[in-house]
Scaffold this motif. Sequence first.
Motif, PDB file in Angstrom:
ATOM      1  N   SER A  29       6.190  61.346  54.486  1.00  0.00           N
ATOM      2  CA  SER A  29       4.793  61.002  54.277  1.00  0.00           C
ATOM      3  C   SER A  29       4.536  60.598  52.827  1.00  0.00           C
ATOM      4  O   SER A  29       3.887  59.577  52.567  1.00  0.00           O
ATOM      5  CB  SER A  29       3.909  62.191  54.665  1.00  0.00           C
ATOM      6  OG  SER A  29       2.559  61.895  54.437  1.00  0.00           O
ATOM      7  N   ASN A  32       5.638  57.244  52.040  1.00  0.00           N
ATOM      8  CA  ASN A  32       4.967  56.248  52.866  1.00  0.00           C
ATOM      9  C   ASN A  32       5.930  55.585  53.863  1.00  0.00           C
ATOM     10  O   ASN A  32       5.903  54.383  54.074  1.00  0.00           O
ATOM     11  CB  ASN A  32       4.279  55.196  51.986  1.00  0.00           C
ATOM     12  CG  ASN A  32       3.255  54.390  52.754  1.00  0.00           C
ATOM     13  OD1 ASN A  32       2.695  54.850  53.749  1.00  0.00           O
ATOM     14  ND2 ASN A  32       3.019  53.175  52.309  1.00  0.00           N
ATOM     15  N   ASP A  52      -4.203  65.644  56.030  1.00  0.00           N
ATOM     16  CA  ASP A  52      -4.638  64.442  55.323  1.00  0.00           C
ATOM     17  C   ASP A  52      -3.653  63.307  55.592  1.00  0.00           C
ATOM     18  O   ASP A  52      -2.445  63.512  55.664  1.00  0.00           O
ATOM     19  CB  ASP A  52      -4.721  64.742  53.820  1.00  0.00           C
ATOM     20  CG  ASP A  52      -5.406  63.638  53.048  1.00  0.00           C
ATOM     21  OD1 ASP A  52      -6.287  62.947  53.609  1.00  0.00           O
ATOM     22  OD2 ASP A  52      -5.060  63.462  51.863  1.00  0.00           O
ATOM     23  N   ASN A  53      -4.175  62.124  55.737  1.00  0.00           N
ATOM     24  CA  ASN A  53      -3.387  60.902  55.969  1.00  0.00           C
ATOM     25  C   ASN A  53      -2.636  60.900  57.297  1.00  0.00           C
ATOM     26  O   ASN A  53      -1.597  60.254  57.419  1.00  0.00           O
ATOM     27  CB  ASN A  53      -2.403  60.642  54.814  1.00  0.00           C
ATOM     28  CG  ASN A  53      -3.123  60.327  53.521  1.00  0.00           C
ATOM     29  OD1 ASN A  53      -4.117  59.603  53.530  1.00  0.00           O
ATOM     30  ND2 ASN A  53      -2.648  60.881  52.428  1.00  0.00           N
TER      31      ASN A  53
END
Length: 128
Positions: A29, A32, A52-53
């Motif tokens: 994560s 990315n 989150d994300n």
Amino acid sequence: MIIKSPQNLVADALSEVKTISSSEALKLSKENRCNLIDIREAIELQKFGRIDNSYHISRGLLEFSIHPESDYVQNNNMDPNKELVLFCAAGARSALAVKTLKEMGFKNVSHVEGGFGNMSNSGFKVIK
């Protein structure tokens, strides 16, 4: 007729799918390199928070929403070239879901061992 138990279904799925640790998921994560997909039900997100994300696609809609041509993928700019990393509360539903995605033809897909429970204690930011 023999009816498999949920435990047997999960055990079968775990023998066929890629399982990663929460620290591996955090690394992917942060770099990315994955789409984190939370397959818990909406009530679970409301009660315990969300990572989150991460994307939220409830287990019941996963096969319909995850297809690269679906409105969900298109509208959320999900990158189909990144690994799909699924998680649920503890890892059973996500193992079953990864098995299904493999049957759909997805190759780069895994699930997080211990699910949200492990992730929330492993450096992921939880939004309440």
